[in-house]
Design an enzyme around this catalytic site. Structure first.
Site, PDB file in Angstrom:
ATOM      1  N   ALA A 105     -20.088  42.660  16.401  1.00 47.33           N
ATOM      2  CA  ALA A 105     -20.598  41.681  14.798  1.00 47.33           C
ATOM      3  C   ALA A 105     -20.969  42.665  13.798  1.00 47.33           C
ATOM      4  O   ALA A 105     -20.558  42.242  12.749  1.00 47.33           O
ATOM      5  CB  ALA A 105     -22.377  41.416  15.649  1.00 47.33           C
TER       6      ALA A 105
ATOM      7  N   ILE B  51     -20.228  39.000  22.079  1.00 45.96           N
ATOM      8  CA  ILE B  51     -19.835  39.481  20.405  1.00 45.96           C
ATOM      9  C   ILE B  51     -21.881  40.578  21.012  1.00 45.96           C
ATOM     10  O   ILE B  51     -22.704  39.274  20.297  1.00 45.96           O
ATOM     11  CB  ILE B  51     -20.475  38.259  19.011  1.00 45.96           C
ATOM     12  CG1 ILE B  51     -19.056  37.915  19.401  1.00 45.96           C
ATOM     13  CG2 ILE B  51     -20.958  39.258  17.911  1.00 45.96           C
ATOM     14  CD1 ILE B  51     -19.255  36.384  17.972  1.00 45.96           C
ATOM     15  N   HIS B  52     -21.176  41.891  21.286  1.00 48.11           N
ATOM     16  CA  HIS B  52     -22.250  42.523  20.835  1.00 48.11           C
ATOM     17  C   HIS B  52     -22.123  43.188  19.846  1.00 48.11           C
ATOM     18  O   HIS B  52     -21.657  43.087  18.440  1.00 48.11           O
ATOM     19  CB  HIS B  52     -22.521  43.465  22.204  1.00 48.11           C
ATOM     20  CG  HIS B  52     -21.021  44.594  22.411  1.00 48.11           C
ATOM     21  ND1 HIS B  52     -20.920  45.331  21.634  1.00 48.11           N
ATOM     22  CD2 HIS B  52     -19.855  44.243  22.820  1.00 48.11           C
ATOM     23  CE1 HIS B  52     -20.160  45.777  21.981  1.00 48.11           C
ATOM     24  NE2 HIS B  52     -19.036  44.899  22.583  1.00 48.11           N
ATOM     25  N   ALA B  53     -23.126  44.400  18.699  1.00 45.82           N
ATOM     26  CA  ALA B  53     -23.497  44.874  17.954  1.00 45.82           C
ATOM     27  C   ALA B  53     -22.156  45.595  17.518  1.00 45.82           C
ATOM     28  O   ALA B  53     -22.074  45.744  16.503  1.00 45.82           O
ATOM     29  CB  ALA B  53     -24.895  46.194  18.115  1.00 45.82           C
TER      30      ALA B  53
END
Length: 85
Positions: free
Chosen positions: A19, A14-16
């Site tokens: 997210a 779950i990266h930017a």
């Protein structure tokens, strides 16, 4: 209260970007929505709450939804997770 578990399949975890998208989906509902990994929880309506968990590919997370629209919120969040994470 509704709860479901999900194993992250995105190679980057779950990266930017995902997210931020998760936060947008969560904010559509009045229910309290939390994401938990390894005993630590974050508010799904706050990007830093989600990012602070440092969820990687293969990690299992638990999504908990509690409130008046929990049925719809849980269904939408689960659908989002399956198609984006």
């Amino acid at each position: 209260m509704k709860e479901f578990k999900y194993v992250i399949t995105d190679a980057e975890g779950i990266h930017a970007r995902p997210a931020g998208e998760l936060v947008k989906v969560a904010k559509e509902f009045s229910s309290k929505i939390t994401i938990t990994k390894d005993g630590k929880s974050g508010d799904c309506k706050k990007i830093f709450g989600v990012m602070a968990l440092a969820v990687k590919c293969g990690n299992e997370v638990t999504i908990t939804v509690e409130g008046e629209d929990e049925e719809a919120a849980a269904a939408k969040i689960e659908e989002f997770m399956k198609s984006n994470m």
